[in-house]
Design an enzyme around this catalytic site. Structure first.
Site, short mmCIF file in Angstrom:
data_model
loop_
_atom_site.label_atom_id
_atom_site.label_comp_id
_atom_site.label_asym_id
_atom_site.label_seq_id
_atom_site.Cartn_x
_atom_site.Cartn_y
_atom_site.Cartn_z
N GLU A 116 -58.93 61.03 65.20
CA GLU A 116 -58.11 59.46 64.74
C GLU A 116 -57.27 60.43 63.72
O GLU A 116 -56.29 59.41 62.07
CB GLU A 116 -58.68 59.12 64.45
CG GLU A 116 -58.94 58.13 65.56
CD GLU A 116 -59.53 56.64 65.86
OE1 GLU A 116 -58.31 55.94 64.94
OE2 GLU A 116 -59.85 56.19 66.50
N1 COS Z 1 -45.71 54.68 63.27
C1 COS Z 1 -44.32 54.59 64.56
N2 COS Z 1 -43.68 56.05 64.68
C2 COS Z 1 -44.28 56.97 64.18
C3 COS Z 1 -44.97 57.07 63.66
C4 COS Z 1 -46.04 56.21 63.24
N3 COS Z 1 -47.19 56.33 62.13
N4 COS Z 1 -45.48 58.99 63.11
C5 COS Z 1 -44.66 59.06 63.95
N5 COS Z 1 -44.50 58.49 64.68
C6 COS Z 1 -42.53 58.73 65.53
C7 COS Z 1 -41.87 59.33 64.63
O1 COS Z 1 -40.30 58.77 63.47
C8 COS Z 1 -40.26 59.50 65.82
O2 COS Z 1 -39.68 59.54 66.19
P1 COS Z 1 -37.94 59.24 66.42
O3 COS Z 1 -37.33 60.50 66.44
O4 COS Z 1 -37.69 58.24 67.33
O5 COS Z 1 -38.08 59.51 65.17
C9 COS Z 1 -41.65 60.86 66.34
O6 COS Z 1 -42.39 58.76 66.40
C10 COS Z 1 -42.28 61.80 66.50
O7 COS Z 1 -42.39 61.99 64.92
P2 COS Z 1 -42.69 63.59 64.44
O8 COS Z 1 -41.19 63.69 64.63
O9 COS Z 1 -43.03 63.23 62.89
O10 COS Z 1 -43.46 64.15 65.21
P3 COS Z 1 -44.79 65.08 64.98
O11 COS Z 1 -45.00 66.02 65.87
O12 COS Z 1 -43.69 65.96 63.85
O13 COS Z 1 -45.46 65.21 64.54
C11 COS Z 1 -47.68 63.73 63.42
C12 COS Z 1 -45.99 63.34 63.63
C13 COS Z 1 -48.06 65.38 62.90
C14 COS Z 1 -47.50 63.11 62.28
C15 COS Z 1 -48.16 63.57 64.34
O14 COS Z 1 -47.95 64.56 66.07
C16 COS Z 1 -49.44 63.23 64.15
O15 COS Z 1 -50.46 62.08 64.25
N6 COS Z 1 -50.56 63.82 64.82
C17 COS Z 1 -52.35 64.33 65.06
C18 COS Z 1 -52.37 63.22 65.68
C19 COS Z 1 -53.95 62.59 65.89
O16 COS Z 1 -54.44 61.80 65.68
N7 COS Z 1 -55.01 63.47 66.98
C20 COS Z 1 -56.11 63.01 66.90
C21 COS Z 1 -56.49 63.04 68.31
S1 COS Z 1 -56.78 60.84 68.41
S2 COS Z 1 -58.52 61.17 68.36
#
Ligand code: COS
Length: 380
Positions: free
Chosen positions: A363
């Site tokens: 996560e």
């Molecule tokens: N709530 C709502 N929207 C979110 C959000 C959140 N917590 N985090 C990101 N977003 C939205 C952003 O606002 C963006 O939308 P807009 O383009 O409309 O503004 C979109 O999602 C993409 O976000 P971002 O550009 O920040 O994407 P990145 O590729 O930079 O990645 C991270 C962001 C690293 C935070 C994300 O990829 C992530 O959480 N990765 C880990 C995933 C994970 O937990 N994997 C484990 C598997 S599940 S066991």
């Protein structure tokens, strides 16, 4: 900040504690050894209302708050993190996602059965090359008018073999990047949907982790969650709450390991006295207790933020980052305090040390939590 628990919360906490002692503890070592899914225990947890804790009663849930959920996660995880991850995934990722963003039809058809524990669900985001980099989805869900066709592979899926309902994140329109991703409800048994081999894991060995294979799986359009292109936001918003559940799991593992170490240190003698009387051990316990209490405050704060309608992305990420570090550190020290016995399965702490590690990975790894935290604190 007042974390005084209500009578209802104390009762729920006690119910989870009793369940963990009476139903999870007896064969936890055997299940870990044999990688046996706690099927009977999961059924009983459904009957106790632990699988749909925050879901409205009208959809078969318990209608409780996030803090109650966290208390249950903590108690179960003190004893068996393989069982508690089932609770976490079903509550935070599957039920919450469906209740918050699903259609009424999806709630009637799926949520009611998931929340009551009649069936369990799985959340399918990770891929061989898209774990942390979650926008790089290779699994496709091509729009064919009244249905989607899914192709691809998902990895490390908790409840992978035992779930009946799978929330699958897939790319529909690659040109649109993350805005071209959808979340679809896939049922076990749909043609072309295959469950891959079970993973042989370091920890949480009782939990059922698989890869999933999708080969031209036809999914009706009514199974899409939210508007076209909402899938990535769905995943991010759902994971923000999921991280509170995993933070509570980490807190539980840490507390369980600490309690065993404290008890052991008051029984085991060396150099003519109980080892707790040696400062080398007493100071370890002091550090463990202090860090666990700090982690608890972060976890409860995140839960309260969610319950109070505040943004909990930052507090949830901080809680998961810190609680998982404390879980790992505490479990390692608990093994150390147990000495040779700590290396032996009968004493439980070696399992907790193995189980703790995953809380720094799934996560969102600790490094991902630092991305979320740093972006949040730097944005203004
Ligand atoms: N709530 C709502 N929207 C979110 C959000 C959140 N917590 N985090 C990101 N977003 C939205 C952003 O606002 C963006 O939308 P807009 O383009 O409309 O503004 C979109 O999602 C993409 O976000 P971002 O550009 O920040 O994407 P990145 O590729 O930079 O990645 C991270 C962001 C690293 C935070 C994300 O990829 C992530 O959480 N990765 C880990 C995933 C994970 O937990 N994997 C484990 C598997 S599940 S066991």
């Amino acid at each position: 900040m007042d974390f005084t628990l209500s009578e209802e919360q104390l009762m729920i906490q006690q119910a989870a504690k009793d369940f963990a002692q009476n139903e999870l503890l007896p064969e936890v070592i055997e299940r870990d050894d044999a990688q046996k899914f706690p099927a009977e225990q999961v059924k009983s947890m459904g009957e106790l209302g632990f699988l749909g804790m925050m879901v409205d009663e009208k959809y078969g849930g318990s209608g409780l708050d996030t803090l109650s959920y966290v208390l249950v996660m903590e108690e179960l995880s003190k004893v068996d993190a393989s069982a508690s991850v089932v609770v976490s995934v079903n509550n935070s990722l599957v039920c919450w996602g469906l209740e918050t963003f699903g259609s009424e039809n999806q709630k009637q058809k799926y949520l009611t059965r998931l929340a009551s524990g009649e069936i369990i669900g799985a959340f399918c985001l990770s891929e061989p090359e898209a774990g942390s980099d979650a926008t790089s989805q290779k699994t496709t869900a091509i729009d064919k008018g009244d249905h989607y066709v899914i192709n691809g592979t998902k990895n490390w899926i908790t409840n992978g073999g035992t779930a009946e309902v799978y929330l699958v994140i897939a790319q529909t329109d690659v040109e649109k990047g993350h805005k071209g991703i959808n979340a679809l409800i896939v049922e076990k048994g749909m043609e072309g949907f295959e469950i891959g081999p079970k993973e042989n894991k370091l920890g949480i060995r009782g939990s059922d982790t698989h890869s999933l294979l999708f080969n031209d799986v036809k999914v009706p359009k009514e199974n899409r969650i939210g508007e076209d292109g909402f899938g990535f936001k769905f995943a991010m918003k759902t994971l923000a709450g999921g991280r509170i559940g995993i933070a509570a799991q980490a807190l539980g593992i840490a507390t369980g390991a600490y309690e065993l170490a404290k008890k052991y240190s008051k029984e085991r003698k060396a150099f003519g006295t109980e080892i707790a009387n040696h400062q080398a051990i007493a100071f370890k316990l002091a550090d463990m207790h202090t860090k666990i209490q700090a982690a608890r405050h972060l976890v409860y704060q995140a839960a309260c933020d969610k319950d109070n309608g505040n943004d909990y992305t930052l507090s949830g990420a901080m809680a998961k980052l810190y609680a998982s570090e404390v879980a790992m550190e505490t479990a390692v020290e608990a093994v150390q305090i147990h000495g040779g016995n700590g290396f032996v399965k009968d004493y439980h702490v070696e399992r907790m040390m193995r189980d703790a590690k995953i809380t720094q990975i799934y996560e969102g790894t600790s490094e991902i939590q630092k991305i979320v935290i740093s972006r949040s604190i730097l944005k203004d």
